[in-house]
Design a protein around this motif. Structure first.
Motif, PDB file in Angstrom:
ATOM      1  N   ARG A 133     -26.101 -24.616 -47.865  1.00 35.52           N
ATOM      2  CA  ARG A 133     -25.027 -25.453 -48.384  1.00 35.52           C
ATOM      3  C   ARG A 133     -23.775 -25.128 -47.565  1.00 35.52           C
ATOM      4  O   ARG A 133     -23.492 -23.960 -47.296  1.00 35.52           O
ATOM      5  N   PHE A 134     -23.039 -26.145 -47.201  1.00 36.17           N
ATOM      6  CA  PHE A 134     -21.821 -25.951 -46.420  1.00 36.17           C
ATOM      7  C   PHE A 134     -20.594 -26.026 -47.320  1.00 36.17           C
ATOM      8  O   PHE A 134     -20.529 -26.834 -48.243  1.00 36.17           O
ATOM      9  N   VAL A 135     -19.640 -25.147 -47.028  1.00 31.80           N
ATOM     10  CA  VAL A 135     -18.391 -25.075 -47.782  1.00 31.80           C
ATOM     11  C   VAL A 135     -17.241 -25.129 -46.777  1.00 31.80           C
ATOM     12  O   VAL A 135     -17.242 -24.377 -45.793  1.00 31.80           O
ATOM     13  N   GLN A 136     -16.285 -25.986 -47.013  1.00 29.82           N
ATOM     14  CA  GLN A 136     -15.157 -26.143 -46.093  1.00 29.82           C
ATOM     15  C   GLN A 136     -14.031 -25.164 -46.415  1.00 29.82           C
ATOM     16  O   GLN A 136     -13.661 -24.993 -47.575  1.00 29.82           O
ATOM     17  N   GLN A 137     -13.509 -24.525 -45.372  1.00 29.08           N
ATOM     18  CA  GLN A 137     -12.275 -23.753 -45.466  1.00 29.08           C
ATOM     19  C   GLN A 137     -11.260 -24.467 -44.563  1.00 29.08           C
ATOM     20  O   GLN A 137     -11.407 -24.470 -43.354  1.00 29.08           O
ATOM     21  N   PRO A 138     -10.241 -25.089 -45.134  1.00 26.51           N
ATOM     22  CA  PRO A 138      -9.392 -25.998 -44.357  1.00 26.51           C
ATOM     23  C   PRO A 138      -8.471 -25.333 -43.351  1.00 26.51           C
ATOM     24  O   PRO A 138      -7.959 -25.992 -42.458  1.00 26.51           O
ATOM     25  N   ALA A 139      -8.243 -24.036 -43.487  1.00 21.63           N
ATOM     26  CA  ALA A 139      -7.357 -23.316 -42.571  1.00 21.63           C
ATOM     27  C   ALA A 139      -7.788 -21.860 -42.529  1.00 21.63           C
ATOM     28  O   ALA A 139      -8.655 -21.426 -43.298  1.00 21.63           O
ATOM     29  N   ALA A 140      -7.176 -21.097 -41.612  1.00 22.23           N
ATOM     30  CA  ALA A 140      -7.508 -19.674 -41.466  1.00 22.23           C
ATOM     31  C   ALA A 140      -6.835 -18.893 -42.594  1.00 22.23           C
ATOM     32  O   ALA A 140      -5.775 -18.296 -42.403  1.00 22.23           O
ATOM     33  N   LEU A 141      -7.457 -18.898 -43.748  1.00 22.08           N
ATOM     34  CA  LEU A 141      -6.876 -18.309 -44.953  1.00 22.08           C
ATOM     35  C   LEU A 141      -7.444 -16.937 -45.284  1.00 22.08           C
ATOM     36  O   LEU A 141      -7.073 -16.356 -46.302  1.00 22.08           O
ATOM     37  N   GLY A 142      -8.342 -16.422 -44.436  1.00 16.68           N
ATOM     38  CA  GLY A 142      -8.857 -15.078 -44.634  1.00 16.68           C
ATOM     39  C   GLY A 142     -10.277 -15.036 -45.147  1.00 16.68           C
ATOM     40  O   GLY A 142     -10.800 -16.001 -45.708  1.00 16.68           O
ATOM     41  N   SER A 143     -10.912 -13.869 -44.955  1.00 20.12           N
ATOM     42  CA  SER A 143     -12.314 -13.706 -45.335  1.00 20.12           C
ATOM     43  C   SER A 143     -12.522 -13.752 -46.843  1.00 20.12           C
ATOM     44  O   SER A 143     -13.529 -14.281 -47.323  1.00 20.12           O
ATOM     45  N   ALA A 144     -11.589 -13.200 -47.607  1.00 22.07           N
ATOM     46  CA  ALA A 144     -11.734 -13.237 -49.063  1.00 22.07           C
ATOM     47  C   ALA A 144     -11.627 -14.675 -49.571  1.00 22.07           C
ATOM     48  O   ALA A 144     -12.320 -15.066 -50.517  1.00 22.07           O
ATOM     49  N   ASP A 145     -10.762 -15.473 -48.950  1.00 20.14           N
ATOM     50  CA  ASP A 145     -10.664 -16.882 -49.326  1.00 20.14           C
ATOM     51  C   ASP A 145     -11.979 -17.600 -49.033  1.00 20.14           C
ATOM     52  O   ASP A 145     -12.429 -18.436 -49.832  1.00 20.14           O
ATOM     53  N   ALA A 146     -12.612 -17.272 -47.903  1.00 22.04           N
ATOM     54  CA  ALA A 146     -13.900 -17.877 -47.578  1.00 22.04           C
ATOM     55  C   ALA A 146     -14.941 -17.549 -48.648  1.00 22.04           C
ATOM     56  O   ALA A 146     -15.690 -18.428 -49.096  1.00 22.04           O
ATOM     57  N   VAL A 147     -14.976 -16.293 -49.067  1.00 23.90           N
ATOM     58  CA  VAL A 147     -15.946 -15.891 -50.096  1.00 23.90           C
ATOM     59  C   VAL A 147     -15.619 -16.564 -51.426  1.00 23.90           C
ATOM     60  O   VAL A 147     -16.508 -17.035 -52.140  1.00 23.90           O
ATOM     61  N   ARG A 148     -14.353 -16.652 -51.772  1.00 23.74           N
ATOM     62  CA  ARG A 148     -13.949 -17.317 -53.015  1.00 23.74           C
ATOM     63  C   ARG A 148     -14.405 -18.769 -53.018  1.00 23.74           C
ATOM     64  O   ARG A 148     -14.877 -19.287 -54.039  1.00 23.74           O
ATOM     65  N   ARG A 149     -14.293 -19.440 -51.888  1.00 16.91           N
ATOM     66  CA  ARG A 149     -14.713 -20.842 -51.817  1.00 16.91           C
ATOM     67  C   ARG A 149     -16.230 -20.966 -51.992  1.00 16.91           C
ATOM     68  O   ARG A 149     -16.725 -21.921 -52.602  1.00 16.91           O
ATOM     69  N   ALA A 150     -16.986 -20.006 -51.438  1.00 17.75           N
ATOM     70  CA  ALA A 150     -18.431 -20.023 -51.648  1.00 17.75           C
ATOM     71  C   ALA A 150     -18.772 -19.793 -53.113  1.00 17.75           C
ATOM     72  O   ALA A 150     -19.672 -20.441 -53.666  1.00 17.75           O
ATOM     73  N   VAL A 151     -18.058 -18.875 -53.764  1.00 19.31           N
ATOM     74  CA  VAL A 151     -18.276 -18.633 -55.195  1.00 19.31           C
ATOM     75  C   VAL A 151     -17.972 -19.899 -55.991  1.00 19.31           C
ATOM     76  O   VAL A 151     -18.742 -20.307 -56.889  1.00 19.31           O
TER      77      VAL A 151
END
Length: 227
Positions: free
Chosen positions: A70-88
């Protein structure tokens, strides 16, 4: 995590997403997906951003690699924790593993890390390695036996660095994105440690990645490495 811009690899990453660049002639993200499949970690969320369409095209639905993506979009370079939060937020539920999509692990290490994390009962786990060693781009990790004490250690004699491979349970998820942006995963782990949670240190072997343009040559034509 495959959303980064790979700024230190410019100008290569102005045209190609870092995870699709090769090591040993094969796209790094493809090597990681096969490693995950071999470890029977078959439900995969890929967080994409910079040149996302290249990662999507290469990875597809995951069936070619034996996983479900499954793909999850991160719209900007907001950090690794933000990436994990979006996956959650997209449905990934702890416990789970997190990895950068630009790193090649010693074969079997992802599976061994997953088994060690599952058996530890710890709130989180960090993969630690001797090679590559700590340096300007890699912080040393202070550990006491099988536990991580600090994610950033200033001791110049400390030989252990953290690989971009983590095990995450709810106490770490609860501390995601509580720091200032960009929100980094290591801060969530350190906050959990400071609160008394156990984070396991799991030793793995050598890792390889592409940081600078010269690395692309050296990792694909090893006979050109200086001795």
């Amino acid at each position: 995590m495959a959303a980064g811009e790979g700024t230190r690899l410019r100008p290569l990453t102005e045209r190609w997403a870092k995870p699709v660049l090769p090591i040993d002639g094969r796209p790094v993200v493809a090597l990681l997906l096969r490693e995950l499949a071999g470890a029977r970690l078959t439900r995969v969320w890929i967080v994409i951003g910079h040149l996302a369409e290249q990662v999507e095209l290469l990875s597809g639905d995951g069936s070619a690699f034996g996983v479900e993506i499954r793909f999850v979009q991160q719209p900007a370079a907001l950090g690794s924790a933000d990436a994990v939060r979006r996956a959650v937020d997209a449905g990934a539920a702890p416990p789970f593993l997190v990895s950068a999509a630009d790193t090649v692990y010693t074969r079997g290490d992802v599976g061994r890390f997953a088994e060690a994390f599952a058996g530890s009962g710890a709130s989180g786990a960090v993969a630690v390695r001797l090679e590559p060693s700590p340096g300007p781009d890699r912080h040393a990790v202070r550990r006491r036996n099988e536990r991580v004490e600090r994610l950033r250690d200033d001791d110049p004699a400390n030989p252990w660095s953290a690989a971009p491979l983590w095990g995450v349970r709810a106490p770490v998820v609860d501390r995601l994105c509580l720091d200032r942006p960009p929100h980094e995963l290591e801060n969530a782990f350190q906050a959990a440690i400071d609160a008394g949670e156990t984070v396991a240190a799991v030793e793995i072997g050598k890792t390889r990645d592409l940081t600078y343009p010269l690395d692309l040559v050296q990792e694909n034509f090893p006979y050109l490495r200086s001795t």
